[in-house]
Design an enzyme around this catalytic site. Structure first.
Site, PDB file in Angstrom:
ATOM      1  N   ARG A  86       0.843  -1.197   0.000  1.00 26.27           N
ATOM      2  CA  ARG A  86       0.000   0.000   0.000  1.00 26.27           C
ATOM      3  C   ARG A  86       0.874   1.241   0.000  1.00 26.27           C
ATOM      4  O   ARG A  86       1.760   1.392   0.839  1.00 26.27           O
ATOM      5  CB  ARG A  86      -0.913   0.015   1.235  1.00 26.27           C
ATOM      6  CG  ARG A  86      -1.679   1.322   1.442  1.00 26.27           C
ATOM      7  CD  ARG A  86      -2.828   1.487   0.440  1.00 26.27           C
ATOM      8  NE  ARG A  86      -3.478   2.773   0.537  1.00 26.27           N
ATOM      9  CZ  ARG A  86      -4.531   3.056   1.288  1.00 26.27           C
ATOM     10  NH1 ARG A  86      -5.044   2.115   2.059  1.00 26.27           N
ATOM     11  NH2 ARG A  86      -5.079   4.243   1.271  1.00 26.27           N
ATOM     12  N   ARG A  98      -6.232   0.665  -4.615  1.00 22.92           N
ATOM     13  CA  ARG A  98      -5.239   0.297  -3.605  1.00 22.92           C
ATOM     14  C   ARG A  98      -5.133  -1.215  -3.490  1.00 22.92           C
ATOM     15  O   ARG A  98      -6.096  -1.923  -3.740  1.00 22.92           O
ATOM     16  CB  ARG A  98      -5.587   0.905  -2.253  1.00 22.92           C
ATOM     17  CG  ARG A  98      -6.871   0.358  -1.709  1.00 22.92           C
ATOM     18  CD  ARG A  98      -7.698   1.242  -0.876  1.00 22.92           C
ATOM     19  NE  ARG A  98      -7.952   2.515  -1.474  1.00 22.92           N
ATOM     20  CZ  ARG A  98      -8.433   3.545  -0.817  1.00 22.92           C
ATOM     21  NH1 ARG A  98      -8.679   3.452   0.447  1.00 22.92           N
ATOM     22  NH2 ARG A  98      -8.673   4.677  -1.401  1.00 22.92           N
ATOM     23  N   ASP A 101      -6.471  -1.784   2.108  1.00 22.44           N
ATOM     24  CA  ASP A 101      -6.905  -0.697   2.967  1.00 22.44           C
ATOM     25  C   ASP A 101      -7.398  -1.327   4.262  1.00 22.44           C
ATOM     26  O   ASP A 101      -8.243  -2.228   4.224  1.00 22.44           O
ATOM     27  CB  ASP A 101      -8.028   0.094   2.298  1.00 22.44           C
ATOM     28  CG  ASP A 101      -8.415   1.347   3.064  1.00 22.44           C
ATOM     29  OD1 ASP A 101      -7.533   1.948   3.708  1.00 22.44           O
ATOM     30  OD2 ASP A 101      -9.594   1.730   3.019  1.00 22.44           O
ATOM     31  N   ASP A 103      -8.987  -0.223   7.907  1.00 17.95           N
ATOM     32  CA  ASP A 103      -9.564   0.879   8.675  1.00 17.95           C
ATOM     33  C   ASP A 103      -9.945   0.404  10.060  1.00 17.95           C
ATOM     34  O   ASP A 103     -10.620  -0.625  10.202  1.00 17.95           O
ATOM     35  CB  ASP A 103     -10.823   1.419   7.996  1.00 17.95           C
ATOM     36  CG  ASP A 103     -10.532   2.200   6.727  1.00 17.95           C
ATOM     37  OD1 ASP A 103      -9.450   2.820   6.642  1.00 17.95           O
ATOM     38  OD2 ASP A 103     -11.390   2.205   5.827  1.00 17.95           O
TER      39      ASP A 103
END
Length: 175
Positions: A86, A98, A101, A103
């Site tokens: 990334r 991407r 990811d 989160d």
């Protein structure tokens, strides 16, 4: 040592061998110190959000138990992203393609608003690509100030989101 909390992590990507990358990221999350992966959702194919002129994403949610604080957990997640190729845009642009990811969606019942760290994730309650897998593995997860994941999902349009294929069932990782 602090008491363990339940944290929820959103995973996604749309470049490369995404399903393999997500499985590798889940293994890396499970290997974090003071952290135990409890459950993962199925993988879902989801339309791109924000910048729509890009390939569909594959998204999932992981539920874990950790004694890492929110900042330490976020830093560990960012390191896992980097380890999986990334590259964050230096100009701060968001929502582009991407490889991975990660989160931090929820960290117990914490509400944090610091530079570089906002928990619960500020757009969690409007993102079907997060709420669908979250409601699958933790329907009772409470987003502080907003309500339960299953109730939040019931209030938004989740059309266009579907399991990415067989072989990615929701599963408990450890008992």
């Amino acid at each position: 040592m602090s008491a363990p909390v339940r944290a929820c992590i959103g995973l996604g990507g749309n470049m490369g061998e995404v399903a393999a990358t997500l499985r590798s990221a889940l293994a890396a999350i499970d290997a974090l110190p003071a952290t135990r992966l409890l459950r993962t959702s199925r993988f879902y194919r989801t339309p791109a959000w924000g910048v729509q002129a890009q390939p569909d994403f594959i998204n999932a949610v992981a539920v874990l138990e950790t004694t890492l604080g929110a900042r330490a957990l976020l830093e560990a997640l960012l390191a896992i992203e980097r380890d999986h190729g990334r590259e964050r845009a230096e100009d701060g642009s968001r929502w582009g393609p991407r490889t991975l990811d990660l989160d931090l969606l929820l960290h117990g019942d914490a509400v944090v608003d610091e530079p570089g760290l906002v928990v619960p994730h500020p757009l969690l309650h409007v993102r079907a690509f997060v709420l669908v897998p979250l409601a699958e593995v933790a329907p009772d997860a409470v987003v502080p100030g907003l309500g339960r994941a299953d109730a939040l999902l019931a209030g938004i349009d989740a059309s266009g989101i579907a399991p990415s294929g067989p072989g990615e069932p929701a599963r408990g990782v450890r008992s």
